[in-house]
Write an enzyme that holds these catalytic residues in place. Structure first.
Site, PDB file in Angstrom:
ATOM      1  N   GLU A   1      -2.649  -7.206  -2.365  1.00  0.00           N
ATOM      2  CA  GLU A   1      -3.086  -6.184  -1.742  1.00  0.00           C
ATOM      3  C   GLU A   1      -4.143  -5.453  -2.451  1.00  0.00           C
ATOM      4  O   GLU A   1      -3.699  -4.815  -3.549  1.00  0.00           O
ATOM      5  CB  GLU A   1      -1.836  -5.446  -1.144  1.00  0.00           C
ATOM      6  CG  GLU A   1      -2.702  -4.246  -0.082  1.00  0.00           C
ATOM      7  CD  GLU A   1      -1.712  -3.694   0.763  1.00  0.00           C
ATOM      8  OE1 GLU A   1      -0.664  -4.156   0.815  1.00  0.00           O
ATOM      9  OE2 GLU A   1      -2.119  -2.894   1.652  1.00  0.00           O
TER      10      GLU A   1
ATOM     11  N   ARG B   1      -0.154 -17.410   3.908  1.00  0.00           N
ATOM     12  CA  ARG B   1      -1.100 -17.827   5.155  1.00  0.00           C
ATOM     13  C   ARG B   1      -2.299 -18.422   4.444  1.00  0.00           C
ATOM     14  O   ARG B   1      -2.921 -19.448   5.230  1.00  0.00           O
ATOM     15  CB  ARG B   1      -1.571 -16.344   5.742  1.00  0.00           C
ATOM     16  CG  ARG B   1      -0.330 -15.776   6.456  1.00  0.00           C
ATOM     17  CD  ARG B   1      -0.056 -16.296   7.840  1.00  0.00           C
ATOM     18  NE  ARG B   1       1.104 -15.502   8.305  1.00  0.00           N
ATOM     19  CZ  ARG B   1       1.332 -14.593   9.129  1.00  0.00           C
ATOM     20  NH1 ARG B   1       0.103 -14.218   9.652  1.00  0.00           N
ATOM     21  NH2 ARG B   1       2.277 -14.386   9.655  1.00  0.00           N
TER      22      ARG B   1
ATOM     23  N   ARG C   1       5.205 -17.828   8.702  1.00  0.00           N
ATOM     24  CA  ARG C   1       6.036 -16.492   9.329  1.00  0.00           C
ATOM     25  C   ARG C   1       7.470 -16.388   8.604  1.00  0.00           C
ATOM     26  O   ARG C   1       8.387 -17.285   8.927  1.00  0.00           O
ATOM     27  CB  ARG C   1       6.124 -16.454  10.815  1.00  0.00           C
ATOM     28  CG  ARG C   1       6.657 -15.208  11.041  1.00  0.00           C
ATOM     29  CD  ARG C   1       6.692 -14.847  12.558  1.00  0.00           C
ATOM     30  NE  ARG C   1       5.294 -14.588  12.918  1.00  0.00           N
ATOM     31  CZ  ARG C   1       4.485 -13.537  12.965  1.00  0.00           C
ATOM     32  NH1 ARG C   1       4.907 -12.433  12.040  1.00  0.00           N
ATOM     33  NH2 ARG C   1       3.347 -13.629  13.164  1.00  0.00           N
TER      34      ARG C   1
ATOM     35  N   ARG D   1      10.058  -8.716   5.242  1.00  0.00           N
ATOM     36  CA  ARG D   1       9.954  -8.241   6.535  1.00  0.00           C
ATOM     37  C   ARG D   1      11.235  -9.180   7.404  1.00  0.00           C
ATOM     38  O   ARG D   1      11.196 -10.390   7.101  1.00  0.00           O
ATOM     39  CB  ARG D   1       8.728  -8.624   7.251  1.00  0.00           C
ATOM     40  CG  ARG D   1       7.572  -7.660   6.261  1.00  0.00           C
ATOM     41  CD  ARG D   1       6.315  -7.961   7.370  1.00  0.00           C
ATOM     42  NE  ARG D   1       5.568  -7.137   6.508  1.00  0.00           N
ATOM     43  CZ  ARG D   1       4.156  -7.048   6.977  1.00  0.00           C
ATOM     44  NH1 ARG D   1       3.742  -7.392   8.087  1.00  0.00           N
ATOM     45  NH2 ARG D   1       3.244  -6.393   6.113  1.00  0.00           N
TER      46      ARG D   1
ATOM     47  N   ASP E   1      -9.545  -8.919  11.562  1.00  0.00           N
ATOM     48  CA  ASP E   1      -8.575 -10.036  11.439  1.00  0.00           C
ATOM     49  C   ASP E   1      -9.141 -11.098  10.855  1.00  0.00           C
ATOM     50  O   ASP E   1     -10.293 -11.611  11.444  1.00  0.00           O
ATOM     51  CB  ASP E   1      -7.630 -10.071  12.666  1.00  0.00           C
ATOM     52  CG  ASP E   1      -6.371  -9.475  12.615  1.00  0.00           C
ATOM     53  OD1 ASP E   1      -6.367  -8.417  11.796  1.00  0.00           O
ATOM     54  OD2 ASP E   1      -5.743  -9.662  13.561  1.00  0.00           O
TER      55      ASP E   1
ATOM     56  N   GLU F   1      11.867 -11.002  10.127  1.00  0.00           N
ATOM     57  CA  GLU F   1      11.066 -11.264  11.320  1.00  0.00           C
ATOM     58  C   GLU F   1      11.933 -11.766  12.416  1.00  0.00           C
ATOM     59  O   GLU F   1      11.415 -12.123  13.470  1.00  0.00           O
ATOM     60  CB  GLU F   1      10.172 -12.511  10.680  1.00  0.00           C
ATOM     61  CG  GLU F   1       9.096 -12.008   9.742  1.00  0.00           C
ATOM     62  CD  GLU F   1       7.766 -11.327  10.439  1.00  0.00           C
ATOM     63  OE1 GLU F   1       7.956 -11.273  11.588  1.00  0.00           O
ATOM     64  OE2 GLU F   1       6.887 -10.816   9.698  1.00  0.00           O
TER      65      GLU F   1
ATOM     66  N   CYS G   1       0.774  -1.294  -0.044  1.00  0.00           N
ATOM     67  CA  CYS G   1      -0.016  -0.056   0.053  1.00  0.00           C
ATOM     68  C   CYS G   1       0.786   1.172  -0.017  1.00  0.00           C
ATOM     69  O   CYS G   1       0.545   2.252  -0.750  1.00  0.00           O
ATOM     70  CB  CYS G   1      -1.018   0.041   1.017  1.00  0.00           C
ATOM     71  SG  CYS G   1      -0.654  -0.446   2.782  1.00  0.00           S
TER      72      CYS G   1
ATOM     73  N   ASN H   1      -6.504  -9.436   6.496  1.00  0.00           N
ATOM     74  CA  ASN H   1      -7.226  -8.637   7.233  1.00  0.00           C
ATOM     75  C   ASN H   1      -7.755  -7.567   6.314  1.00  0.00           C
ATOM     76  O   ASN H   1      -7.468  -7.548   5.039  1.00  0.00           O
ATOM     77  CB  ASN H   1      -6.296  -7.846   8.267  1.00  0.00           C
ATOM     78  CG  ASN H   1      -5.213  -7.154   7.680  1.00  0.00           C
ATOM     79  OD1 ASN H   1      -5.074  -6.936   6.559  1.00  0.00           O
ATOM     80  ND2 ASN H   1      -3.986  -7.173   8.400  1.00  0.00           N
TER      81      ASN H   1
ATOM     82  N   GLU I   1      -3.744 -15.608  12.033  1.00  0.00           N
ATOM     83  CA  GLU I   1      -4.379 -14.423  11.142  1.00  0.00           C
ATOM     84  C   GLU I   1      -3.911 -14.869   9.722  1.00  0.00           C
ATOM     85  O   GLU I   1      -2.537 -14.918   9.479  1.00  0.00           O
ATOM     86  CB  GLU I   1      -3.715 -13.074  11.643  1.00  0.00           C
ATOM     87  CG  GLU I   1      -4.148 -12.080  10.963  1.00  0.00           C
ATOM     88  CD  GLU I   1      -3.252 -10.696  10.958  1.00  0.00           C
ATOM     89  OE1 GLU I   1      -2.736 -10.376  11.913  1.00  0.00           O
ATOM     90  OE2 GLU I   1      -3.354 -10.060   9.956  1.00  0.00           O
TER      91      GLU I   1
ATOM     92  N   CYS J   1      -6.927  -0.675   3.429  1.00  0.00           N
ATOM     93  CA  CYS J   1      -6.542  -1.577   2.582  1.00  0.00           C
ATOM     94  C   CYS J   1      -6.859  -2.988   3.103  1.00  0.00           C
ATOM     95  O   CYS J   1      -7.328  -3.296   3.972  1.00  0.00           O
ATOM     96  CB  CYS J   1      -4.964  -1.554   2.546  1.00  0.00           C
ATOM     97  SG  CYS J   1      -4.051  -1.884   3.881  1.00  0.00           S
TER      98      CYS J   1
HETATM   99  P1  ATP Z   1       1.916 -10.320  12.471  1.00  0.00           P
HETATM  100  O1  ATP Z   1       1.095  -9.738  13.681  1.00  0.00           O
HETATM  101  O2  ATP Z   1       1.303 -11.748  12.391  1.00  0.00           O
HETATM  102  O3  ATP Z   1       3.370 -10.094  12.462  1.00  0.00           O
HETATM  103  P2  ATP Z   1       1.204  -8.114  11.042  1.00  0.00           P
HETATM  104  O4  ATP Z   1       0.400  -7.398  11.860  1.00  0.00           O
HETATM  105  O5  ATP Z   1       2.538  -7.991  10.881  1.00  0.00           O
HETATM  106  O6  ATP Z   1       1.199  -9.578  11.270  1.00  0.00           O
HETATM  107  P3  ATP Z   1       0.076  -7.222   8.894  1.00  0.00           P
HETATM  108  O7  ATP Z   1       1.382  -6.009   8.419  1.00  0.00           O
HETATM  109  O8  ATP Z   1      -1.327  -6.917   9.134  1.00  0.00           O
HETATM  110  O9  ATP Z   1       0.539  -8.117   9.547  1.00  0.00           O
HETATM  111  O10 ATP Z   1       0.056  -8.000   7.117  1.00  0.00           O
HETATM  112  C1  ATP Z   1      -1.073  -8.452   6.354  1.00  0.00           C
HETATM  113  C2  ATP Z   1      -1.063  -9.737   6.158  1.00  0.00           C
HETATM  114  O11 ATP Z   1       0.251 -10.129   5.489  1.00  0.00           O
HETATM  115  C3  ATP Z   1      -1.281 -10.819   7.199  1.00  0.00           C
HETATM  116  O12 ATP Z   1      -2.601 -10.932   7.394  1.00  0.00           O
HETATM  117  C4  ATP Z   1      -0.720 -12.172   6.784  1.00  0.00           C
HETATM  118  O13 ATP Z   1      -1.333 -12.765   5.603  1.00  0.00           O
HETATM  119  C5  ATP Z   1       0.525 -11.428   5.944  1.00  0.00           C
HETATM  120  N1  ATP Z   1       1.806 -11.642   6.827  1.00  0.00           N
HETATM  121  C6  ATP Z   1       2.263 -10.657   7.507  1.00  0.00           C
HETATM  122  N2  ATP Z   1       3.404 -11.059   8.042  1.00  0.00           N
HETATM  123  C7  ATP Z   1       3.744 -12.236   7.266  1.00  0.00           C
HETATM  124  C8  ATP Z   1       5.000 -13.174   7.517  1.00  0.00           C
HETATM  125  N3  ATP Z   1       5.827 -12.842   8.037  1.00  0.00           N
HETATM  126  N4  ATP Z   1       4.770 -14.326   6.673  1.00  0.00           N
HETATM  127  C9  ATP Z   1       3.900 -14.454   5.899  1.00  0.00           C
HETATM  128  N5  ATP Z   1       2.665 -13.604   5.937  1.00  0.00           N
HETATM  129  C10 ATP Z   1       2.746 -12.549   6.645  1.00  0.00           C
HETATM  130 ZN    ZN Z   2      -1.801  -2.004   3.420  1.00  0.00          ZN
HETATM  131 MG    MG Z   3       4.418  -8.796  11.895  1.00  0.00          MG
END
Ligand code: ATP
Ligand code: ZN
Ligand code: MG
Length: 503
Positions: A356, A469, A348, A337, A417, A339, A307, A437, A434, A462
């Site tokens: 998106e 996932r 993850r 990311r 979520d 992680e 986004c 969202n 999750e 968004c």
């Molecule tokens: P979390 O709390 O699990 O880290 P987030 O709040 O960082 O999630 P958002 O930024 O809202 O996640 O991302 C939206 C979507 O992206 C999530 O619903 C998920 O489908 C996907 N997503 C986010 N982080 C990951 C990841 N590390 N691996 C796979 N999919 C991911």
């Molecule tokens: Zn977004």
């Molecule tokens: Mg996260």
């Protein structure tokens, strides 16, 4: 609040007439104290309580208890003083310096422990915090640094109260229970079969044909069953996101430790790289130090979510009423990311794939769209993937803290979520993931990117479909044997491509 500022005005040249300037200053201060330093104040405003001229400097102490803070007063004084000095002595003001500044900040809650912030010393005594700043240049007074520092102090105290607490979570809908076909971890099983293999860098997977086919089927379902029927149009964005863009969205203060930063080479001139190349040829290793010398400091990062670059593409635009709501989606660029801990399987990871969608429109349009989105998503999860899943309204803890949760206006913003039960992890009372969202963020981003409607106030939001996932949720409940998949999914993928045979 108490503000006590000592500042110095540096003049373009010295004032010769010693006697004269002290009279001039006395009159100026009287006028300022009763005029510009009171203007618009609900209370007594700011006040110059000491002043002194020496050489090409005029020093002042400005105190205040209220809504014209001393630093704001100093900026007003600069303007008026500059005009008066110009008229009287043909002298200008080069700059203002902050000599020292003591601010007593009232805070709602007591600080639970000591902390620090940049540019200031803090004395923290329960619900009184004294902030001391010294020896700073003009930008400090002009650029609102001081107000932001006061906010930061308050924010850090608030954060001490919700440290470790989870976000607010409220169930809004859940499907019926569904018996899973197995209790295995699909990532592990796929790895055993060689469908997925770790990539050459941390937390990233290579998807071989069977796994890729499943993920691509998920993408087709998202696009054909949700995105296109609701009128979203496809866009393709760059993979790099400028740090300036994330400054606008807030990612740079929200998650700087999760970003993969990108460095440009200092030059592509081969001469400059010659030493590096020679080292590679001789050592057959990566000469890290030499590499670092040839790289610039990062000014961008790899896409974290699609986004921000979508909003950037609308920067400064005014959108005609007939184009509202603007509905676009992006599925080309992966999200990266860092992680660190918490990586697991494909659910993850440090690089994942999302579709998106972004919507920009009036509040009413977005609320209506959210209902339609939920309806389409329900169709996918109930009729095609046949998942055991649920929806929850989530509010970040800081919003609850501010007493915002529950307020109708704010609840129409916020995030829903979507979660699925992962049988391999254990009990359905707690093991949910999750998988996507839907957010409406109000005018946060339309304001940040200066996106306007012809007449309407614009909101945006968004929804990110995380394909890994979706895949984990589906495979955890339905297994990896196509025979056992629900008919709705089989329409999208009925058999898996074969794997190369490894000897
Ligand atoms: P979390 O709390 O699990 O880290 P987030 O709040 O960082 O999630 P958002 O930024 O809202 O996640 O991302 C939206 C979507 O992206 C999530 O619903 C998920 O489908 C996907 N997503 C986010 N982080 C990951 C990841 N590390 N691996 C796979 N999919 C991911
Ligand atoms: Zn977004
Ligand atoms: Mg996260």
């Amino acid at each position: 609040m108490k503000f006590d500022l000592r500042c110095k005005f540096i003049l373009s040249k010295e004032v010769d007439e010693k006697e004269d300037i002290s009279n001039f200053l006395k009159n100026f201060v009287d006028e300022a104290n009763n005029g510009i330093l009171k203007r618009g104040a609900a209370d007594s405003g700011a006040k110059i309580v000491e002043w002194n001229a020496e050489g090409n400097k005029i020093e002042m102490r400005i105190v205040s208890e209220g809504n014209i803070r001393s630093h704001e007063g100093a900026v007003r004084v600069r303007k008026a003083l500059s005009a008066a000095l110009g008229k009287e002595y043909k002298i200008g003001i080069r700059e203002i310096l902050l000599v020292d500044y003591a601010i007593v900040i009232d805070v709602e809650q007591k600080a639970l422990k000591k902390f620090s912030i940049p540019f200031a010393e803090l004395k923290i005594d329960g619900s009184e915090v004294e902030m001391k700043i010294s020896n700073k240049g003009e930008e400090f007074l002009r650029e609102n640094y001081v107000d932001r520092m006061i906010n930061l102090v308050r924010e850090k105290i608030k954060a001490q109260y919700y440290e470790g607490k989870k976000e607010y979570w409220e169930l809004i809908w859940k499907s019926e229970e569904k018996e899973p076909v197995w209790h295995a971890d699909p990532s592990e099983e796929m790895q055993k079969l060689g469908w997925i293999v770790p990539g050459s860098t941390k937390g990233k997977w290579f998807y071989r044909p069977p796994a890729a086919a499943i993920m691509k089927a998920m993408e087709r379902i998202a696009v054909e069953e949700v995105v296109l029927p609701l009128g979203f149009k496809e866009v393709i964005e760059p993979m790099h996101v400028s740090l300036d863009t994330w400054l606008r969205t807030g990612h740079l203060e929200g998650m700087p430790g999760e970003i993969y930063y990108i460095s440009e080479p200092v030059t592509r001139d081969e001469k400059q790289w010659e030493h590096f190349i020679d080292l590679v040829k001789i050592t057959k290793e990566v000469p890290e130090e030499e590499l670092r010398k040839n790289l610039k400091a990062p000014k961008a990062g790899v896409c974290y979510a699609q986004c921000p670059n979508i909003y950037f593409s609308f920067l400064g635009k005014t959108i005609s009423e007939s184009s509202l709501p603007v509905l676009v989606f992006e599925r080309t660029v992966p999200s990266d990311r860092y992680e660190s801990g918490g990586r697991h399987g494909i659910e993850r990871v440090d690089e994942f794939h999302r579709v998106e969608i972004v919507y920009i429109g009036t509040k009413e349009q977005l609320l209506e769209l959210r209902e339609k989105l939920i309806e389409r998503y329900k169709h996918v999860f109930n009729d095609i993937l046949e998942l055991e899943w649920r929806m929850a309204q989530v509010t970040p803890f800081y919003m609850q803290q501010a007493g915002i949760a529950g307020h109708e206006e704010e609840m129409s913003k916020g995030t829903i979520d979507f979660e699925a039960w992962l049988p391999y992890r254990g009990d359905r009372s707690k093991e949910w993931l999750e998988f996507q969202n839907i957010s409406i963020v109000g005018d946060k981003y339309t304001r940040a990117f200066n996106i306007k409607g012809q007449r309407s106030q614009l909101w945006s939001g968004c929804s990110g479909v995380g394909l890994e996932r979706w895949m984990v949720a589906f495979l955890s409940q339905k297994g990896i044997d196509p025979e056992k998949w629900p008919p709705g999914f089989k329409k999208y993928l009925s058999e898996l491509p074969s794997m190369p045979e490894f000897l």
